[in-house]
Design an enzyme around this catalytic site. Structure first.
Site, PDB file in Angstrom:
ATOM      1  CG  ASN A   1      -0.343  -0.256   2.507  1.00 47.74           C
ATOM      2  OD1 ASN A   1       0.869  -0.124   2.621  1.00 47.74           O
ATOM      3  ND2 ASN A   1      -1.110  -0.597   3.519  1.00 47.74           N
TER       4      ASN A   1
ATOM      5  NE  ARG B   1       1.992   2.365  12.116  1.00 50.17           N
ATOM      6  CZ  ARG B   1       1.530   2.158  10.878  1.00 50.17           C
ATOM      7  NH1 ARG B   1       1.073   3.169  10.159  1.00 50.17           N
ATOM      8  NH2 ARG B   1       1.515   0.949  10.365  1.00 50.17           N
TER       9      ARG B   1
ATOM     10  CD  GLN C   1      -4.598   4.091  13.965  1.00 41.61           C
ATOM     11  OE1 GLN C   1      -4.079   5.021  13.394  1.00 41.61           O
ATOM     12  NE2 GLN C   1      -4.714   2.925  13.395  1.00 41.61           N
TER      13      GLN C   1
ATOM     14  CG  HIS D   1      -4.573   3.980   9.837  1.00 40.49           C
ATOM     15  ND1 HIS D   1      -3.717   3.380  10.718  1.00 40.49           N
ATOM     16  CD2 HIS D   1      -3.903   4.030   8.662  1.00 40.49           C
ATOM     17  CE1 HIS D   1      -2.581   3.082  10.108  1.00 40.49           C
ATOM     18  NE2 HIS D   1      -2.675   3.454   8.850  1.00 40.49           N
TER      19      HIS D   1
HETATM   20  P1  NDP Z   1      10.169   1.763   3.761  1.00 38.93           P
HETATM   21  O1  NDP Z   1      10.766   0.726   4.638  1.00 38.93           O
HETATM   22  O2  NDP Z   1      10.257   1.632   2.293  1.00 38.93           O
HETATM   23  O3  NDP Z   1      10.796   3.175   4.110  1.00 38.93           O
HETATM   24  C1  NDP Z   1      11.032   3.591   5.392  1.00 38.93           C
HETATM   25  C2  NDP Z   1      12.202   4.535   5.340  1.00 38.93           C
HETATM   26  O4  NDP Z   1      12.349   5.129   6.621  1.00 38.93           O
HETATM   27  C3  NDP Z   1      13.519   3.848   5.016  1.00 38.93           C
HETATM   28  O5  NDP Z   1      14.125   4.534   3.939  1.00 38.93           O
HETATM   29  C4  NDP Z   1      14.290   4.010   6.310  1.00 38.93           C
HETATM   30  O6  NDP Z   1      15.638   4.242   6.157  1.00 38.93           O
HETATM   31  C5  NDP Z   1      13.721   5.286   6.844  1.00 38.93           C
HETATM   32  N1  NDP Z   1      14.002   5.496   8.249  1.00 38.93           N
HETATM   33  C6  NDP Z   1      13.934   4.613   9.271  1.00 38.93           C
HETATM   34  N2  NDP Z   1      14.276   5.198  10.413  1.00 38.93           N
HETATM   35  C7  NDP Z   1      14.590   6.479  10.108  1.00 38.93           C
HETATM   36  C8  NDP Z   1      15.051   7.570  10.872  1.00 38.93           C
HETATM   37  N3  NDP Z   1      15.254   7.440  12.193  1.00 38.93           N
HETATM   38  N4  NDP Z   1      15.271   8.747  10.238  1.00 38.93           N
HETATM   39  C9  NDP Z   1      15.091   8.870   8.903  1.00 38.93           C
HETATM   40  N5  NDP Z   1      14.661   7.843   8.121  1.00 38.93           N
HETATM   41  C10 NDP Z   1      14.411   6.675   8.730  1.00 38.93           C
HETATM   42  O7  NDP Z   1       8.663   1.890   4.245  1.00 38.93           O
HETATM   43  P2  NDP Z   1       7.420   2.561   3.503  1.00 38.93           P
HETATM   44  O8  NDP Z   1       7.881   3.811   2.834  1.00 38.93           O
HETATM   45  O9  NDP Z   1       6.673   1.585   2.699  1.00 38.93           O
HETATM   46  O10 NDP Z   1       6.518   2.913   4.775  1.00 38.93           O
HETATM   47  C11 NDP Z   1       6.973   3.839   5.758  1.00 38.93           C
HETATM   48  C12 NDP Z   1       6.041   3.837   6.950  1.00 38.93           C
HETATM   49  O11 NDP Z   1       4.801   4.366   6.565  1.00 38.93           O
HETATM   50  C13 NDP Z   1       5.706   2.448   7.506  1.00 38.93           C
HETATM   51  O12 NDP Z   1       6.695   1.980   8.387  1.00 38.93           O
HETATM   52  C14 NDP Z   1       4.401   2.696   8.185  1.00 38.93           C
HETATM   53  O13 NDP Z   1       4.629   3.113   9.515  1.00 38.93           O
HETATM   54  C15 NDP Z   1       3.790   3.830   7.406  1.00 38.93           C
HETATM   55  N6  NDP Z   1       2.666   3.357   6.595  1.00 38.93           N
HETATM   56  C16 NDP Z   1       1.449   3.915   6.794  1.00 38.93           C
HETATM   57  C17 NDP Z   1       0.350   3.445   6.115  1.00 38.93           C
HETATM   58  C18 NDP Z   1      -0.988   4.067   6.292  1.00 38.93           C
HETATM   59  O14 NDP Z   1      -1.989   3.454   5.909  1.00 38.93           O
HETATM   60  N7  NDP Z   1      -1.088   5.262   6.820  1.00 38.93           N
HETATM   61  C19 NDP Z   1       0.445   2.315   5.192  1.00 38.93           C
HETATM   62  C20 NDP Z   1       1.801   1.881   4.955  1.00 38.93           C
HETATM   63  C21 NDP Z   1       2.856   2.351   5.678  1.00 38.93           C
HETATM   64  P3  NDP Z   1      16.705   3.155   5.699  1.00 38.93           P
HETATM   65  O15 NDP Z   1      15.937   1.965   5.255  1.00 38.93           O
HETATM   66  O16 NDP Z   1      17.400   3.903   4.624  1.00 38.93           O
HETATM   67  O17 NDP Z   1      17.491   2.880   6.907  1.00 38.93           O
END
Ligand code: NDP
Length: 393
Positions: free
Chosen positions: A147, A285, A314, A333
């Site tokens: 998603n 989140r 939630q 959500h």
């Molecule tokens: P990804 O894993 O593709 O991307 C997450 C990114 O966050 C990675 O690039 C990671 O960095 C980075 N990251 C982690 N910790 C940090 C930090 N401390 N500072 C800066 N960057 C950080 O996940 P998605 O993009 O698919 O999803 C992201 C989040 O969105 C999910 O974890 C979820 O919580 C939320 N989400 C919400 C939804 C909704 O319905 N509202 C649905 C889907 C997701 P790196 O990997 O480079 O270390």
């Protein structure tokens, strides 16, 4: 034979749909970057059906029962008397969606003696105490990418809605009014604004790509830098930390997972370093932002708007201050649970179950915790520890 405990949100108040607004779904070939769509051996649902609510059962019942397993589906997930708590004691598998999270705390994991795998039908496994799962050797998986684009679209919608003052303008029409000055006195163009994403993973990068044609200046911060050719193609400015980035931005979007490193990141201190009148969109989140600091910033005008679809806990209680704070564009959500997304994460959940039952490796990109450690996608994006605490409050 396994017992699968599946926690889903309630059906629509008027009952499970008998028909839908559209016939079927457009075909999507794959994900950006080449990851393939979920590929279960079969599915027992029609794409475009409501699968994420209790009666939708993620389309899993006939597959599971044909193979001799037991499926329990409930929306009753909170408190010691909940059906979730009662059924958890002998469940082998827990499936939950972040939209209606079954919080798998350390206490619950301790009670769930048979629990071997927790599947997030969607993305974001912060409702599971990952440290407790690591310690108990429980596998944690999610349907990576299912998603991400759905959420990116929601983020763009929310940025445009806030900056252009869409929701109050719509309300004027619904209320029978026509006062243009009321509508436009908070309305701007995004063109020329600086927008920054905290994290440029699947969602964050998709947001940047979608905002590029609006002629916004694009910024990002992430733990890992994007390839130089992507930075060049999109004209991105990289900042080593969120603290470095936010003072430059008119709009900030949060797209990082919730884990101990990101919990509480947007507090009074960080928000005070943003431009006065900046907009903040958080579909990642809720706990990445300090609830009361957001309210204070909207009331003082430090933030011109806040939108998102993630709350804590939630479902959000009726008196949650984000329901009534000024200049917000909150939804429940929903961003990652469009009918399009549901088709993908239901198929991905089935794929994970098929692999697990057959003793085949689960795709690396779906793994968060495995073999007593962060694994696969989890070792890249999460940090060990717990972000589920305080779920009653
Ligand atoms: P990804 O894993 O593709 O991307 C997450 C990114 O966050 C990675 O690039 C990671 O960095 C980075 N990251 C982690 N910790 C940090 C930090 N401390 N500072 C800066 N960057 C950080 O996940 P998605 O993009 O698919 O999803 C992201 C989040 O969105 C999910 O974890 C979820 O919580 C939320 N989400 C919400 C939804 C909704 O319905 N509202 C649905 C889907 C997701 P790196 O990997 O480079 O270390």
């Amino acid at each position: 034979m396994a017992k699968i405990l599946c926690v889903l949100y309630d059906d629509p108040v008027d009952g499970y749909p008998k028909s839908y607004a559209r016939d079927g779904l457009p075909l999507v070939d794959g994900y950006p970057g080449g990851q393939t769509l979920p590929s279960p051996e079969g599915i027992d649902f029609i794409p475009g059906q409501l699968l994420g609510s209790v009666s939708g059962e993620l389309g899993l019942r006939s597959f599971l029962e044909k193979n001799g397993h037991t499926l329990v589906v409930t929306s009753d997930k909170d408190g010691a008397d909940s059906e979730f708590d009662r059924e958890l004691v002998d469940a082998d598998v827990v499936i939950s969606q972040p939209f209606w999270p079954a919080y798998l705390t350390a206490e619950r994991i301790a009670k769930a003696k048979n629990l071997k795998i927790a599947i997030t039908a969607g993305i974001g496994s912060d409702h599971v105490d990952l440290q407790a799962a690591i310690d108990r050797g429980i596998t944690v998986t999610e349907v990576t990418y299912s998603n991400s684009i759905s959420v990116a679209e929601h983020v763009v919608m929310m940025i445009l809605s806030l900056v252009r003052n869409y929701i109050p303008s719509y309300k004027i029409v619904v209320d029978g009014g026509w006062n243009i000055a009321d509508a436009v006195s908070r309305s701007y163009d995004v063109e020329g604004m600086d927008v920054g994403t905290v994290a440029a993973g699947r969602i964050g990068l998709a947001v940047l790509r979608r905002l590029k044609p609006f002629d916004m200046r694009l910024h990002y911060t992430d733990r890992h830098r994007l390839p130089a050719e992507v930075e060049q193609e999109l004209g991105l400015t990289f900042h080593p930390t969120a603290q470095d980035m936010v003072p430059h931005c008119d709009v900030v979007t949060i797209n990082a997972p919730l884990h101990p490193e990101t919990e509480g990141l947007f507090d009074d201190k960080l928000i005070s370093t943003m431009k006065r009148g900046a907009y903040l969109v958080n579909t990642a989140r809720a706990k990445i932002a300090d609830r009361d600091a957001i309210v204070r910033a909207l009331e003082s005008g430090q933030l011109a708007g806040y939108a998102g679809d993630v709350w804590f806990p939630q479902p959000a209680p009726a008196d949650h201050p984000w329901r009534t704070m000024p200049h917000h564009g909150m939804t429940p959500h929903i961003s990652g649970s469009s009918l399009s997304a549901q088709t993908r994460y239901a198929a991905g959940t089935r794929e994970i179950l098929e692999s697990w039952f057959a003793g085949r490796p689960i795709r690396d990109e779906y793994l968060i915790v495995d073999g007593g450690q962060l694994a696969g996608a989890g070792s890249h994006s999460y940090s060990a520890g717990n972000a589920t605490t305080g779920w009653n409050g």
